[in-house]
Design a protein around this motif. Structure first.
Motif, PDB file in Angstrom:
ATOM      1  N   ALA A  32       0.489  -0.804   0.099  1.00 53.60           N
ATOM      2  CA  ALA A  32       0.338  -0.399   0.320  1.00 53.60           C
ATOM      3  C   ALA A  32       1.178   1.164  -0.074  1.00 53.60           C
ATOM      4  CB  ALA A  32      -0.788   0.190   0.630  1.00 53.60           C
ATOM      5  N   LEU A  33       2.160   1.356   0.742  1.00 50.02           N
ATOM      6  CA  LEU A  33       3.210   2.548   0.820  1.00 50.02           C
ATOM      7  C   LEU A  33       3.549   2.911  -0.631  1.00 50.02           C
ATOM      8  CD1 LEU A  33       4.270   1.738   4.031  1.00 50.02           C
ATOM      9  CD2 LEU A  33       3.077   3.917   3.987  1.00 50.02           C
ATOM     10  N   TYR A  34       3.919   1.259  -1.251  1.00 51.64           N
ATOM     11  CA  TYR A  34       4.753   1.908  -2.568  1.00 51.64           C
ATOM     12  C   TYR A  34       3.585   1.665  -3.403  1.00 51.64           C
ATOM     13  CZ  TYR A  34       6.360   0.170  -6.992  1.00 51.64           C
ATOM     14  OH  TYR A  34       6.906   0.136  -7.882  1.00 51.64           O
ATOM     15  N   LYS A  35       2.992   1.672  -3.403  1.00 56.45           N
ATOM     16  CA  LYS A  35       1.077   2.145  -4.788  1.00 56.45           C
ATOM     17  C   LYS A  35       1.595   4.450  -4.331  1.00 56.45           C
ATOM     18  CE  LYS A  35      -1.053  -2.114  -5.705  1.00 56.45           C
ATOM     19  NZ  LYS A  35      -2.497  -2.995  -5.168  1.00 56.45           N
ATOM     20  N   LYS A  36       1.166   4.306  -3.156  1.00 59.22           N
ATOM     21  CA  LYS A  36       1.119   5.923  -2.964  1.00 59.22           C
ATOM     22  C   LYS A  36       2.254   6.038  -3.297  1.00 59.22           C
ATOM     23  CE  LYS A  36       0.927   7.720   1.346  1.00 59.22           C
ATOM     24  NZ  LYS A  36       1.355   7.844   3.140  1.00 59.22           N
ATOM     25  N   SER A  37       3.471   5.907  -2.677  1.00 65.16           N
ATOM     26  CA  SER A  37       4.121   6.914  -3.407  1.00 65.16           C
ATOM     27  C   SER A  37       5.709   6.444  -3.959  1.00 65.16           C
ATOM     28  CB  SER A  37       5.305   7.142  -1.538  1.00 65.16           C
ATOM     29  OG  SER A  37       4.576   7.678  -1.107  1.00 65.16           O
ATOM     30  N   CYS A  38       5.339   5.208  -4.672  1.00 66.60           N
ATOM     31  CA  CYS A  38       6.508   4.731  -5.515  1.00 66.60           C
ATOM     32  C   CYS A  38       5.794   4.945  -6.692  1.00 66.60           C
ATOM     33  CB  CYS A  38       7.582   3.763  -4.847  1.00 66.60           C
ATOM     34  SG  CYS A  38       7.745   4.232  -3.017  1.00 66.60           S
ATOM     35  N   LEU A  39       5.104   3.889  -6.958  1.00 72.23           N
ATOM     36  CA  LEU A  39       4.492   3.263  -8.408  1.00 72.23           C
ATOM     37  C   LEU A  39       4.424   4.612  -9.302  1.00 72.23           C
ATOM     38  CD1 LEU A  39       1.393   1.228  -8.427  1.00 72.23           C
ATOM     39  CD2 LEU A  39       1.465   3.197  -9.346  1.00 72.23           C
ATOM     40  N   ALA A  40       4.299   5.578  -9.057  1.00 71.51           N
ATOM     41  CA  ALA A  40       4.000   7.044 -10.347  1.00 71.51           C
ATOM     42  C   ALA A  40       5.477   6.514 -11.303  1.00 71.51           C
ATOM     43  CB  ALA A  40       4.003   8.044  -9.603  1.00 71.51           C
ATOM     44  N   CYS A  41       6.686   6.220 -10.987  1.00 73.14           N
ATOM     45  CA  CYS A  41       8.365   6.007 -11.026  1.00 73.14           C
ATOM     46  C   CYS A  41       8.683   4.334 -11.520  1.00 73.14           C
ATOM     47  CB  CYS A  41       9.056   7.035 -10.554  1.00 73.14           C
ATOM     48  SG  CYS A  41       8.611   8.655 -10.245  1.00 73.14           S
ATOM     49  N   HIS A  42       8.227   4.312 -10.273  1.00 72.03           N
ATOM     50  CA  HIS A  42       8.699   2.778 -10.433  1.00 72.03           C
ATOM     51  C   HIS A  42       7.327   1.253 -10.948  1.00 72.03           C
ATOM     52  CE1 HIS A  42      12.407   4.145  -8.715  1.00 72.03           C
ATOM     53  NE2 HIS A  42      11.190   4.679  -7.391  1.00 72.03           N
ATOM     54  N   GLY A  43       6.815   2.133 -11.682  1.00 73.08           N
ATOM     55  CA  GLY A  43       6.010   1.253 -12.059  1.00 73.08           C
ATOM     56  C   GLY A  43       5.454  -0.272 -11.299  1.00 73.08           C
ATOM     57  N   GLU A  44       3.746  -0.190 -11.655  1.00 71.98           N
ATOM     58  CA  GLU A  44       2.773  -1.160 -10.696  1.00 71.98           C
ATOM     59  C   GLU A  44       3.374  -2.576 -10.874  1.00 71.98           C
ATOM     60  OE1 GLU A  44      -1.959  -2.244 -10.145  1.00 71.98           O
ATOM     61  OE2 GLU A  44      -1.021  -1.144 -11.890  1.00 71.98           O
ATOM     62  N   ASP A  45       4.725  -2.663 -12.024  1.00 72.50           N
ATOM     63  CA  ASP A  45       4.531  -4.597 -11.438  1.00 72.50           C
ATOM     64  C   ASP A  45       6.703  -4.507 -11.824  1.00 72.50           C
ATOM     65  OD1 ASP A  45       6.452  -3.058 -14.038  1.00 72.50           O
ATOM     66  OD2 ASP A  45       5.189  -3.820 -15.897  1.00 72.50           O
ATOM     67  N   LEU A  46       6.610  -2.978 -10.710  1.00 74.36           N
ATOM     68  CA  LEU A  46       8.061  -3.074  -9.915  1.00 74.36           C
ATOM     69  C   LEU A  46       9.165  -2.466 -11.205  1.00 74.36           C
ATOM     70  CD1 LEU A  46       8.237  -5.594  -6.990  1.00 74.36           C
ATOM     71  CD2 LEU A  46       7.122  -2.598  -7.564  1.00 74.36           C
ATOM     72  N   LYS A  47       8.535  -3.330 -12.203  1.00 77.85           N
ATOM     73  CA  LYS A  47       9.825  -2.961 -14.227  1.00 77.85           C
ATOM     74  C   LYS A  47      10.190  -1.687 -14.631  1.00 77.85           C
ATOM     75  CE  LYS A  47       8.155  -7.297 -15.282  1.00 77.85           C
ATOM     76  NZ  LYS A  47       7.633  -8.319 -16.487  1.00 77.85           N
ATOM     77  N   GLY A  48       9.827  -0.008 -13.768  1.00 79.39           N
ATOM     78  CA  GLY A  48       9.965   0.809 -13.487  1.00 79.39           C
ATOM     79  C   GLY A  48       9.125   1.550 -14.820  1.00 79.39           C
ATOM     80  N   THR A  49       8.993   3.139 -14.917  1.00 78.65           N
ATOM     81  CA  THR A  49       8.764   3.528 -15.860  1.00 78.65           C
ATOM     82  C   THR A  49       9.781   5.204 -15.963  1.00 78.65           C
ATOM     83  OG1 THR A  49       7.302   4.765 -14.334  1.00 78.65           O
ATOM     84  CG2 THR A  49       6.033   3.009 -15.036  1.00 78.65           C
TER      85      THR A  49
END
Length: 97
Positions: A32-49
């Motif tokens: 949940a914390l990842y989705k809130k603060s990290c997902l935009a740059c690192h992607g939902e699949d953790l493969k990066g954007t």
């Protein structure tokens, strides 16, 4: 006597409701914390954007190094996006991915 039991039961129900609602709103897990603060740059699949992939972090970094990156930032990634406690939770979560 019946009135006393009714008051006690209602009081217990009220206290139980208060304690469970505060636990739900206050506690967040790593995902949940990842989705809130990290997902935009690192992607939902953790493969990066716009930021790099964060998969297999335990194969690249120690837990201490990941925590340091989250707390202090690196290159274009800003630090202090999470509290120290939240950063620890996200670090532990990422180390499992």
């Amino acid at each position: 006597m019946k009135r006393l039991w009714t008051v006690l039961v209602l009081l217990l129900l009220l206290l139980a409701g208060c304690s469970s609602s505060s636990d739900e709103s206050g506690a967040m897990d790593g995902e949940a914390l990842y989705k809130k603060s990290c997902l935009a740059c690192h992607g939902e699949d953790l493969k990066g954007t716009s930021g790099p992939a964060v998969l297999n972090m335990k194969n690249k970094y120690s837990e201490e190094e990941v925590l340091n990156i989250i707390n202090n930032g690196v290159r274009m990634m800003p630090g202090k996006l999470l509290s120290e406690e939240e950063a620890q939770i996200v670090t532990e979560w990422l180390m499992e991915k």
